[in-house]
Each structure stands twice: as C-alpha cells, then as structure tokens.
Design an enzyme around this catalytic site. Structure first.
Site, PDB file in Angstrom:
ATOM      1  N   LYS A  95       3.957   1.526  26.323  1.00  0.00           N
ATOM      2  CA  LYS A  95       2.499   1.361  26.425  1.00  0.00           C
ATOM      3  C   LYS A  95       1.783   2.069  25.281  1.00  0.00           C
ATOM      4  CE  LYS A  95       2.289   3.448  30.433  1.00  0.00           C
ATOM      5  NZ  LYS A  95       3.715   3.759  30.607  1.00  0.00           N
ATOM      6  N   ARG A 141       9.505  10.029  37.923  1.00  0.00           N
ATOM      7  CA  ARG A 141       8.374   9.229  37.412  1.00  0.00           C
ATOM      8  C   ARG A 141       8.597   7.747  37.700  1.00  0.00           C
ATOM      9  NH1 ARG A 141       8.350  11.258  31.452  1.00  0.00           N
ATOM     10  NH2 ARG A 141       6.848   9.592  31.072  1.00  0.00           N
TER      11      ARG A 141
HETATM   12  P1  AP5 Z   1       6.117   5.033  24.500  1.00  0.00           P
HETATM   13  O1  AP5 Z   1       5.281   4.061  23.728  1.00  0.00           O
HETATM   14  O2  AP5 Z   1       5.910   6.471  24.243  1.00  0.00           O
HETATM   15  O3  AP5 Z   1       6.079   4.672  26.055  1.00  0.00           O
HETATM   16  P2  AP5 Z   1       4.939   4.851  27.145  1.00  0.00           P
HETATM   17  O4  AP5 Z   1       4.954   3.593  27.985  1.00  0.00           O
HETATM   18  O5  AP5 Z   1       3.646   5.249  26.529  1.00  0.00           O
HETATM   19  O6  AP5 Z   1       5.610   6.024  27.979  1.00  0.00           O
HETATM   20  P3  AP5 Z   1       4.967   7.383  28.546  1.00  0.00           P
HETATM   21  O7  AP5 Z   1       6.105   8.272  28.917  1.00  0.00           O
HETATM   22  O8  AP5 Z   1       3.940   7.912  27.631  1.00  0.00           O
HETATM   23  O9  AP5 Z   1       4.348   6.818  29.822  1.00  0.00           O
HETATM   24  P4  AP5 Z   1       4.020   7.556  31.077  1.00  0.00           P
HETATM   25  O10 AP5 Z   1       3.318   6.463  31.748  1.00  0.00           O
HETATM   26  O11 AP5 Z   1       5.117   8.128  31.863  1.00  0.00           O
HETATM   27  O12 AP5 Z   1       3.302   8.890  30.543  1.00  0.00           O
HETATM   28  P5  AP5 Z   1       1.767   9.264  30.329  1.00  0.00           P
HETATM   29  O13 AP5 Z   1       1.654  10.065  29.124  1.00  0.00           O
HETATM   30  O14 AP5 Z   1       0.906   8.071  30.492  1.00  0.00           O
HETATM   31  O15 AP5 Z   1       7.666   4.648  24.221  1.00  0.00           O
HETATM   32  C1  AP5 Z   1       8.710   5.405  24.777  1.00  0.00           C
HETATM   33  C2  AP5 Z   1       9.816   5.627  23.729  1.00  0.00           C
HETATM   34  O16 AP5 Z   1      10.463   4.396  23.443  1.00  0.00           O
HETATM   35  C3  AP5 Z   1       9.287   6.155  22.372  1.00  0.00           C
HETATM   36  O17 AP5 Z   1      10.209   7.049  21.825  1.00  0.00           O
HETATM   37  C4  AP5 Z   1       9.166   4.887  21.508  1.00  0.00           C
HETATM   38  O18 AP5 Z   1       9.326   5.179  20.137  1.00  0.00           O
HETATM   39  C5  AP5 Z   1      10.296   4.022  22.065  1.00  0.00           C
HETATM   40  N1  AP5 Z   1       9.965   2.611  22.056  1.00  0.00           N
HETATM   41  C6  AP5 Z   1       8.743   2.024  22.344  1.00  0.00           C
HETATM   42  N2  AP5 Z   1       8.827   0.672  22.255  1.00  0.00           N
HETATM   43  C7  AP5 Z   1      10.124   0.398  21.938  1.00  0.00           C
HETATM   44  C8  AP5 Z   1      10.849  -0.827  21.702  1.00  0.00           C
HETATM   45  N3  AP5 Z   1      10.243  -2.036  21.816  1.00  0.00           N
HETATM   46  N4  AP5 Z   1      12.171  -0.727  21.398  1.00  0.00           N
HETATM   47  C9  AP5 Z   1      12.782   0.496  21.308  1.00  0.00           C
HETATM   48  N5  AP5 Z   1      12.149   1.671  21.489  1.00  0.00           N
HETATM   49  C10 AP5 Z   1      10.849   1.631  21.809  1.00  0.00           C
HETATM   50  O19 AP5 Z   1       1.550  10.199  31.607  1.00  0.00           O
HETATM   51  C11 AP5 Z   1       2.233  11.426  31.754  1.00  0.00           C
HETATM   52  C12 AP5 Z   1       1.879  12.049  33.084  1.00  0.00           C
HETATM   53  O20 AP5 Z   1       0.447  12.319  33.136  1.00  0.00           O
HETATM   54  C13 AP5 Z   1       2.142  11.189  34.326  1.00  0.00           C
HETATM   55  O21 AP5 Z   1       3.480  11.310  34.765  1.00  0.00           O
HETATM   56  C14 AP5 Z   1       1.119  11.785  35.302  1.00  0.00           C
HETATM   57  O22 AP5 Z   1       1.575  12.997  35.848  1.00  0.00           O
HETATM   58  C15 AP5 Z   1      -0.083  12.084  34.419  1.00  0.00           C
HETATM   59  N6  AP5 Z   1      -1.031  10.964  34.360  1.00  0.00           N
HETATM   60  C16 AP5 Z   1      -1.386  10.245  33.249  1.00  0.00           C
HETATM   61  N7  AP5 Z   1      -2.262   9.274  33.561  1.00  0.00           N
HETATM   62  C17 AP5 Z   1      -2.485   9.373  34.908  1.00  0.00           C
HETATM   63  C18 AP5 Z   1      -3.264   8.626  35.831  1.00  0.00           C
HETATM   64  N8  AP5 Z   1      -4.013   7.578  35.448  1.00  0.00           N
HETATM   65  N9  AP5 Z   1      -3.240   9.028  37.137  1.00  0.00           N
HETATM   66  C19 AP5 Z   1      -2.510  10.077  37.545  1.00  0.00           C
HETATM   67  N10 AP5 Z   1      -1.723  10.807  36.730  1.00  0.00           N
HETATM   68  C20 AP5 Z   1      -1.707  10.464  35.411  1.00  0.00           C
END
Ligand code: AP5
Ligand code: MG
Length: 213
Positions: free
Chosen positions: A13, A171
C-alpha cells in the site's frame, strides 16, 4: 481524486501510494506514518499508539479518526489525497463517509492490493525503513544503493519493530478480522478496484494507472 489503498500489512500500500502521489500530485496520507512520526518525537499520542502497534493491534478508532480528519482538513488535501492504512475498520469507513458526504463529496476509488498471506512474512522481514524520512526499501526487491543507508537522506535504515514475524502474524489476523470486511463495504459503494499485488512494483503500478487513467 480521493483514493483509498486497501490490502494486508505488507501488500505494498505504502509503495503504491507514494507512486500515485508523485504521478497525480496528490498528498500521501498514511496513519501508520503519522503514528511513527509521533513515536519518534515522543508525543503523548505516539506513546499511546505504540502500545497497540508493538502488539500488532489496531490503535483505537477514536484516536485514529480524529488524527485522520484533522489531516485531510488541511489545505493541501482540498483537491484530493491517497489514504494508506485508513480506514481499517468499518466504523472508520463510516466516519470518513459521513465527513465527506457533509461536504457533498465521496471516495472515488478503493484499490485493493491483493497479496496472499504466504508472501507477506517474507516481504516484511526484508523491509527496511528510514528512521528519518520514512522511505521504504526491501533487501531483495528494492535494495538501497548502500546497505543500511537511505538513498534519499543518508540516514540509517531499520527493521520496523512490528515487522518481526510473531507481530506480523498478529497483524495478519487483525487484518482478516477487522479490515478485510472493507472490501465488501466499498464494493457495495461501487468504488472497489482489485489489483494483483504479487507481481513487480512497476506492474502493480501499471494496473493502478490503467484504473485511474
Ligand atoms: P509496503 O509498501 O511497505 O507495504 P504496506 O502495505 O504499506 O505495509 P505496512 O506494513 O506499512 O502496512 P500496515 O498496514 O501493516 O502498516 P501501517 O504502517 O499502515 O511494502 C512492504 C515491503 O514489500 C517493502 O519492503 C516493499 O519494498 C516490498 N514490496 C512492495 N511491493 C512489492 C512488490 N510488488 N514486489 C516485491 N516487494 C514489494 O500501520 C502500522 C500500525 O499502525 C498498525 O498495525 C496499527 O497498529 C496502526 N495503525 C495505522 N493505521 C491505523 C488505523 N487506521 N486504525 C488503527 N490503527 C492503525
Ligand atoms: Mg505502509
């Protein structure tokens, strides 16, 4: 244009939201990035959010919704935005829908980046994030030029605390329980678009551009 990125943790994402943000000139709004910036700065919000994030749990809706609504009310969001990591629960989606409908507005696209659970643990354990600017890398698929150093700002790259395999499993189960129902929610609003997230980053982006035009 108002775009929501849906998908499991690690689906890509953030990667795709940054690319969309650059191509279409829309601000990239990530609730996870906002929480991490607050943790780094030692704010009260950051301390509270960290207790949940470190366990792989969601930060409570009341806290998250307020932060998001404040952020999208800022001037740079008036022509649209890409939301990454929000909404994550049906109540969050309903609050956003109500806030937009009061402005006579709505979400234009909810893009679900589909990646099966089997691929996720590997993606997360290889991810590295910049402690300063938040840029994201992958040791195998998107390596920095110099190991452990951010290409963009020269700071150190780290493995996020919540990217350890046990936390990633938590998660993923929270995702299936609380976030996946949003796929049907946005399908019922006729704005859901699905893309295969297992192909290369550029191929995923090409399919998103084909949708957005
Ligand atoms: P990346 O693009 O970083 O993936 P992502 O979907 O953004 O993953 P996140 O871990 O950031 O998502 P999340 O939803 O768990 O965490 P968030 O920060 O939102 O890609 C992942 C990896 O794969 C990277 O190394 C990238 O280079 C690689 N990659 C990408 N595309 C690829 C491809 N096509 N092929 C190969 N490799 C690829 O949230 C963190 C925490 O915050 C949550 O757990 C929660 O506690 C809290 N939080 C955040 N938002 C909320 C909310 N709205 N409500 C409640 N709690 C929340
Ligand atoms: Mg992300």
């Amino acid at each position: 244009m108002k775009i929501i990125m849906l998908g499991a943790p690690g689906a890509g994402k953030g990667t795709q939201a940054k690319m969309i943000s650059e191509k279409y000139g829309l601000p990239h709004v990530s609730t996870g990035d906002i929480f991490r910036a607050n943790i780094k700065n030692g704010t009260a919000l950051g301390m509270e959010a960290k207790q949940y994030m470190d366990k792989g749990l969601l930060v409570p809706d009341e806290l998250t919704v307020k932060i998001l609504l404040d952020r999208v009310a800022q001037d740079d969001c008036k022509n649209g935005y890409v939301l990454d990591g929000f909404p994550r629960t049906i109540p969050q989606a309903e609050v956003l829908e109500d806030a937009l409908s009061k402005l006579g507005d709505k979400v234009d696209y909810a893009i679900n980046v589909d990646v099966p659970d089997e691929n996720i643990i590997n993606r997360m354990s290889g991810r590295r994030a910049c402690v300063t600017c938040g840029a994201t890398y992958h040791i195998e698929y998107a390596a920095p030029q110099k190991e452990g150093i951010c290409d963009k700002c020269g700071s150190e790259l780290i493995l996020r605390d919540d990217d350890k395999p046990e936390t990633v499993k938590a998660r993923l189960s929270v995702y299936h329980e609380q976030t996946q129902p949003l796929i049907d929610f946005y399908k019922s609003r006729n704005v859901l678009k699905e893309v295969d997230g297992t192909v290369s980053m550029q191929e995923v982006f090409d399919s998103i551009v084909a949708i957005l035009g």
